[in-house]
Design an enzyme around this catalytic site. Structure first.
Site, PDB file in Angstrom:
ATOM      1  N   GLY A   1       0.829  -1.200   0.000  1.00 22.02           N
ATOM      2  CA  GLY A   1       0.000   0.000   0.000  1.00 22.02           C
ATOM      3  C   GLY A   1       0.858   1.242   0.000  1.00 22.02           C
ATOM      4  O   GLY A   1       2.088   1.160  -0.009  1.00 22.02           O
TER       5      GLY A   1
ATOM      6  N   GLU B   1       0.021   1.134  -6.419  1.00 22.16           N
ATOM      7  CA  GLU B   1       0.813   0.596  -5.307  1.00 22.16           C
ATOM      8  C   GLU B   1       0.923  -0.924  -5.376  1.00 22.16           C
ATOM      9  O   GLU B   1       1.968  -1.479  -5.064  1.00 22.16           O
ATOM     10  CB  GLU B   1       0.219   1.037  -3.963  1.00 22.16           C
ATOM     11  CG  GLU B   1       0.420   2.501  -3.646  1.00 22.16           C
ATOM     12  CD  GLU B   1       1.862   2.863  -3.314  1.00 22.16           C
ATOM     13  OE1 GLU B   1       2.692   1.962  -3.063  1.00 22.16           O
ATOM     14  OE2 GLU B   1       2.172   4.062  -3.293  1.00 22.16           O
TER      15      GLU B   1
ATOM     16  N   GLU C   1       4.699  -2.431  -5.588  1.00 21.92           N
ATOM     17  CA  GLU C   1       5.237  -3.171  -4.455  1.00 21.92           C
ATOM     18  C   GLU C   1       5.234  -4.684  -4.645  1.00 21.92           C
ATOM     19  O   GLU C   1       5.984  -5.376  -3.956  1.00 21.92           O
ATOM     20  CB  GLU C   1       4.495  -2.786  -3.177  1.00 21.92           C
ATOM     21  CG  GLU C   1       4.755  -1.326  -2.810  1.00 21.92           C
ATOM     22  CD  GLU C   1       4.305  -0.949  -1.425  1.00 21.92           C
ATOM     23  OE1 GLU C   1       3.716  -1.786  -0.711  1.00 21.92           O
ATOM     24  OE2 GLU C   1       4.546   0.211  -1.040  1.00 21.92           O
TER      25      GLU C   1
ATOM     26  N   PRO D   1      -4.023   7.651  15.512  1.00 24.65           N
ATOM     27  CA  PRO D   1      -2.818   8.467  15.324  1.00 24.65           C
ATOM     28  C   PRO D   1      -1.513   7.694  15.433  1.00 24.65           C
ATOM     29  O   PRO D   1      -0.515   8.070  14.834  1.00 24.65           O
ATOM     30  CB  PRO D   1      -2.912   9.516  16.438  1.00 24.65           C
ATOM     31  CG  PRO D   1      -4.353   9.590  16.767  1.00 24.65           C
ATOM     32  CD  PRO D   1      -4.907   8.211  16.537  1.00 24.65           C
ATOM     33  N   ASP D   2      -1.520   6.568  16.138  1.00 25.06           N
ATOM     34  CA  ASP D   2      -0.287   5.807  16.329  1.00 25.06           C
ATOM     35  C   ASP D   2      -0.216   4.553  15.446  1.00 25.06           C
ATOM     36  O   ASP D   2       0.656   3.715  15.642  1.00 25.06           O
ATOM     37  CB  ASP D   2      -0.128   5.416  17.793  1.00 25.06           C
ATOM     38  CG  ASP D   2      -1.271   4.539  18.290  1.00 25.06           C
ATOM     39  OD1 ASP D   2      -2.302   4.396  17.592  1.00 25.06           O
ATOM     40  OD2 ASP D   2      -1.142   3.994  19.401  1.00 25.06           O
TER      41      ASP D   2
ATOM     42  N   GLU E   1      11.215  -8.166  -0.472  1.00 25.62           N
ATOM     43  CA  GLU E   1      10.721  -9.492  -0.835  1.00 25.62           C
ATOM     44  C   GLU E   1       9.207  -9.459  -0.971  1.00 25.62           C
ATOM     45  O   GLU E   1       8.529  -8.702  -0.270  1.00 25.62           O
ATOM     46  CB  GLU E   1      11.130 -10.484   0.256  1.00 25.62           C
ATOM     47  CG  GLU E   1      10.832 -11.920  -0.024  1.00 25.62           C
ATOM     48  CD  GLU E   1      11.300 -12.845   1.101  1.00 25.62           C
ATOM     49  OE1 GLU E   1      10.975 -14.041   1.025  1.00 25.62           O
ATOM     50  OE2 GLU E   1      11.962 -12.382   2.060  1.00 25.62           O
TER      51      GLU E   1
END
Length: 151
Positions: free
Chosen positions: A49, A65, A69, A87-88, A118
């Site tokens: 992502g 994405e 990726e 927020p964390d 990988e």
């Protein structure tokens, strides 16, 4: 001059005091395996992502994405798994992630080798649960539970 300064303050506030919006992708291959990436920065497994670019919509970000990726092509976006905004949730920055399940196919090979070391497909029984980056353990569990989460 005052209006110009107010404009600059508004733009800076938007850029630096608001969460970044991104996507997290749960790629499912035709054989039912789920594709994870190994992050180069932490060495942890995670879901692919990234950030929604300016002028880009979420489906376009998912497609871009996924390919960058994992090397896989988007077949279709299947369902919204959730929107995660704690927020964390990302140790680098306050971000909001829109998580979607997708059908994907093709040859797995990271295009963005600065971020991804990988790419691997996992059976549901061999997913490295409890060891994923960010809040991807929760996102993956919500997906497996069939729930739609707003968190």
């Amino acid at each position: 001059m005052l209006r110009s300064w107010q404009f600059v303050q508004t733009v800076l506030g938007i850029l630096f005091r608001h969460p970044v919006t991104g996507t997290t992708i749960i790629p499912v291959l035709p054989d039912g395996k789920i594709v994870l990436i190994r992050r180069r920065d932490t060495g942890q497994w995670g879901l692919p992502g990234g950030i929604v670019n300016w002028g880009e919509d979420v489906p376009t970000t998912v497609e871009r994405e996924l390919e960058e990726e994992t090397g896989l092509k988007l077949v279709k976006i299947c369902r919204l798994v959730g929107v995660y905004s704690a927020p964390d949730r990302d140790p680098r920055v306050h971000s909001i992630s829109i998580v979607v399940e997708v059908e994907a196919q093709g040859t797995m090979q990271a295009q963005d080798t600065l971020e991804v070391s990988e790419v691997r497909a996992f059976d549901l029984s061999s997913l490295p649960k409890g060891q994923l980056s960010h809040d991807h353990d929760r996102q993956l569990q919500d997906y497996l539970d069939g729930s739609i989460t707003l968190a």
